[in-house]
Design a protein around this motif. Structure first.
Motif, PDB file in Angstrom:
ATOM      1  N   LEU A 112       0.866  -1.175   0.000  1.00 49.93           N
ATOM      2  CA  LEU A 112       0.000   0.000   0.000  1.00 49.93           C
ATOM      3  C   LEU A 112       0.899   1.220   0.000  1.00 49.93           C
ATOM      4  N   THR A 113       0.775   2.052  -1.017  1.00 44.74           N
ATOM      5  CA  THR A 113       1.632   3.226  -1.155  1.00 44.74           C
ATOM      6  C   THR A 113       0.763   4.474  -1.156  1.00 44.74           C
ATOM      7  N   ARG A 114       1.214   5.467  -0.403  1.00 49.25           N
ATOM      8  CA  ARG A 114       0.494   6.741  -0.358  1.00 49.25           C
ATOM      9  C   ARG A 114       1.501   7.884  -0.459  1.00 49.25           C
ATOM     10  N   PRO A 115       1.029   9.102  -0.709  1.00 53.78           N
ATOM     11  CA  PRO A 115       1.937  10.240  -0.916  1.00 53.78           C
ATOM     12  C   PRO A 115       2.746  10.626   0.319  1.00 53.78           C
ATOM     13  N   THR A 116       2.209  10.373   1.504  1.00 56.77           N
ATOM     14  CA  THR A 116       2.904  10.725   2.738  1.00 56.77           C
ATOM     15  C   THR A 116       3.296   9.453   3.482  1.00 56.77           C
ATOM     16  N   PRO A 117       4.300   9.520   4.347  1.00 54.36           N
ATOM     17  CA  PRO A 117       4.732   8.314   5.061  1.00 54.36           C
ATOM     18  C   PRO A 117       3.649   7.740   5.975  1.00 54.36           C
ATOM     19  N   TRP A 118       3.637   6.416   6.060  1.00 56.69           N
ATOM     20  CA  TRP A 118       2.791   5.729   7.028  1.00 56.69           C
ATOM     21  C   TRP A 118       3.398   5.914   8.407  1.00 56.69           C
ATOM     22  N   PRO A 119       2.585   5.980   9.435  1.00 55.55           N
ATOM     23  CA  PRO A 119       3.149   6.025  10.788  1.00 55.55           C
ATOM     24  C   PRO A 119       3.830   4.691  11.111  1.00 55.55           C
ATOM     25  N   GLU A 120       4.859   4.756  11.917  1.00 54.95           N
ATOM     26  CA  GLU A 120       5.483   3.520  12.389  1.00 54.95           C
ATOM     27  C   GLU A 120       4.671   3.019  13.572  1.00 54.95           C
ATOM     28  N   ALA A 121       4.351   1.721  13.547  1.00 59.18           N
ATOM     29  CA  ALA A 121       3.587   1.111  14.624  1.00 59.18           C
ATOM     30  C   ALA A 121       3.850  -0.392  14.596  1.00 59.18           C
ATOM     31  N   GLU A 122       3.613  -1.030  15.712  1.00 58.26           N
ATOM     32  CA  GLU A 122       3.869  -2.467  15.803  1.00 58.26           C
ATOM     33  C   GLU A 122       2.834  -3.303  15.075  1.00 58.26           C
ATOM     34  N   ILE A 123       1.593  -2.809  14.976  1.00 56.58           N
ATOM     35  CA  ILE A 123       0.519  -3.587  14.366  1.00 56.58           C
ATOM     36  C   ILE A 123      -0.066  -2.834  13.172  1.00 56.58           C
ATOM     37  N   PHE A 124      -0.251  -3.563  12.090  1.00 55.34           N
ATOM     38  CA  PHE A 124      -0.944  -3.069  10.907  1.00 55.34           C
ATOM     39  C   PHE A 124      -2.215  -3.899  10.766  1.00 55.34           C
ATOM     40  N   ALA A 125      -3.308  -3.244  10.416  1.00 54.08           N
ATOM     41  CA  ALA A 125      -4.574  -3.944  10.201  1.00 54.08           C
ATOM     42  C   ALA A 125      -5.161  -3.555   8.855  1.00 54.08           C
ATOM     43  N   LEU A 126      -5.826  -4.508   8.250  1.00 50.47           N
ATOM     44  CA  LEU A 126      -6.573  -4.267   7.028  1.00 50.47           C
ATOM     45  C   LEU A 126      -8.003  -4.707   7.322  1.00 50.47           C
ATOM     46  N   SER A 127      -8.920  -3.743   7.285  1.00 48.75           N
ATOM     47  CA  SER A 127     -10.310  -3.991   7.649  1.00 48.75           C
ATOM     48  C   SER A 127     -11.178  -3.929   6.399  1.00 48.75           C
ATOM     49  N   PHE A 128     -11.992  -4.961   6.214  1.00 45.61           N
ATOM     50  CA  PHE A 128     -12.905  -5.039   5.068  1.00 45.61           C
ATOM     51  C   PHE A 128     -14.328  -4.830   5.561  1.00 45.61           C
ATOM     52  N   GLN A 129     -15.103  -4.030   4.813  1.00 47.07           N
ATOM     53  CA  GLN A 129     -16.488  -3.734   5.179  1.00 47.07           C
ATOM     54  C   GLN A 129     -17.386  -3.875   3.961  1.00 47.07           C
ATOM     55  N   GLY A 130     -18.649  -4.300   4.240  1.00 42.20           N
ATOM     56  CA  GLY A 130     -19.650  -4.257   3.186  1.00 42.20           C
ATOM     57  C   GLY A 130     -20.174  -5.583   2.693  1.00 42.20           C
ATOM     58  N   GLY A 131     -20.306  -6.544   3.539  1.00 44.10           N
ATOM     59  CA  GLY A 131     -20.881  -7.810   3.108  1.00 44.10           C
ATOM     60  C   GLY A 131     -20.375  -8.969   3.933  1.00 44.10           C
ATOM     61  N   SER A 132     -19.088  -9.026   4.070  1.00 45.93           N
ATOM     62  CA  SER A 132     -18.460 -10.084   4.860  1.00 45.93           C
ATOM     63  C   SER A 132     -17.329  -9.433   5.660  1.00 45.93           C
ATOM     64  N   ASP A 133     -17.719  -8.583   6.609  1.00 46.14           N
ATOM     65  CA  ASP A 133     -16.757  -7.772   7.360  1.00 46.14           C
ATOM     66  C   ASP A 133     -15.687  -8.647   8.011  1.00 46.14           C
ATOM     67  N   LEU A 134     -14.464  -8.153   7.936  1.00 45.29           N
ATOM     68  CA  LEU A 134     -13.311  -8.905   8.418  1.00 45.29           C
ATOM     69  C   LEU A 134     -12.183  -7.924   8.681  1.00 45.29           C
ATOM     70  N   THR A 135     -11.447  -8.125   9.767  1.00 45.77           N
ATOM     71  CA  THR A 135     -10.244  -7.339  10.025  1.00 45.77           C
ATOM     72  C   THR A 135      -9.083  -8.297  10.229  1.00 45.77           C
ATOM     73  N   ILE A 136      -8.013  -8.064   9.493  1.00 45.69           N
ATOM     74  CA  ILE A 136      -6.805  -8.885   9.559  1.00 45.69           C
ATOM     75  C   ILE A 136      -5.705  -8.021  10.158  1.00 45.69           C
ATOM     76  N   THR A 137      -4.942  -8.564  11.115  1.00 52.01           N
ATOM     77  CA  THR A 137      -3.839  -7.808  11.716  1.00 52.01           C
ATOM     78  C   THR A 137      -2.539  -8.588  11.579  1.00 52.01           C
ATOM     79  N   THR A 138      -1.435  -7.848  11.579  1.00 49.18           N
ATOM     80  CA  THR A 138      -0.120  -8.468  11.518  1.00 49.18           C
ATOM     81  C   THR A 138       0.915  -7.542  12.142  1.00 49.18           C
ATOM     82  N   ASN A 139       1.990  -8.134  12.611  1.00 50.51           N
ATOM     83  CA  ASN A 139       3.139  -7.357  13.060  1.00 50.51           C
ATOM     84  C   ASN A 139       4.311  -7.575  12.113  1.00 50.51           C
TER      85      ASN A 139
END
Length: 141
Positions: free
Chosen positions: A51-78
């Motif tokens: 995932l690339t964006r124009p500004t830097p992502w914050p540094e953090a121990e956990i990243f999550a990808l959350s899906f919404q709209g039918g079969s909601d799901l959140t996936i996390t990773t370190n």
């Protein structure tokens, strides 16, 4: 006038999800504020999502990808990594079933890290993601 239209179309981000077969197989999507690219090398097997964006992502121990709209799901990773002066966030894994299901079965996704929440549309992701998943079948199985 044609030159103006051509230049305007180049400045407008691509909004379609696109699948490209090959080694690796690639699934990508660009919209205002974020570019999403998934790759799969079936010879490994190895998947990535970047995932690339124009500004830097914050540094953090956990990243999550959350899906919404039918079969909601959140996936996390370190196991995410930042590159490109912090503007690209990449997760690499040997399986992406939950990610692919999230892309196929939902309307939006949101990348979450260190207080940042960056949503992106999944409109039109279904067909290209299914093609990507078919490409991702390990020929040795």
């Amino acid at each position: 006038m044609r030159l103006v239209l051509v230049l305007a179309s180049l400045a407008t981000p691509v909004t379609a999800w696109e699948f490209t077969p090959g080694l690796p197989c690639v699934l990508n999507h660009v919209e205002d504020g974020i570019a999403v690219e998934l790759t799969h090398d079936p010879t490994q097997p190895l998947f990535t999502i970047t995932l690339t964006r124009p500004t830097p992502w914050p540094e953090a121990e956990i990243f999550a990808l959350s899906f919404q709209g039918g079969s909601d799901l959140t996936i996390t990773t370190n196991r995410h990594e930042l590159s490109d002066a912090g503007r690209s966030l990449t997760v690499t894994d040997r399986g992406f079933g939950n990610v692919l299901n999230g892309l196929i079965l939902n309307d939006t996704a949101t990348a979450l890290i260190g207080g940042a929440a960056v949503p992106f549309s999944l409109t039109g992701a279904d067909g290209p993601t299914r093609a990507f998943a078919d490409c991702a079948v390990d020929p040795a199985v």
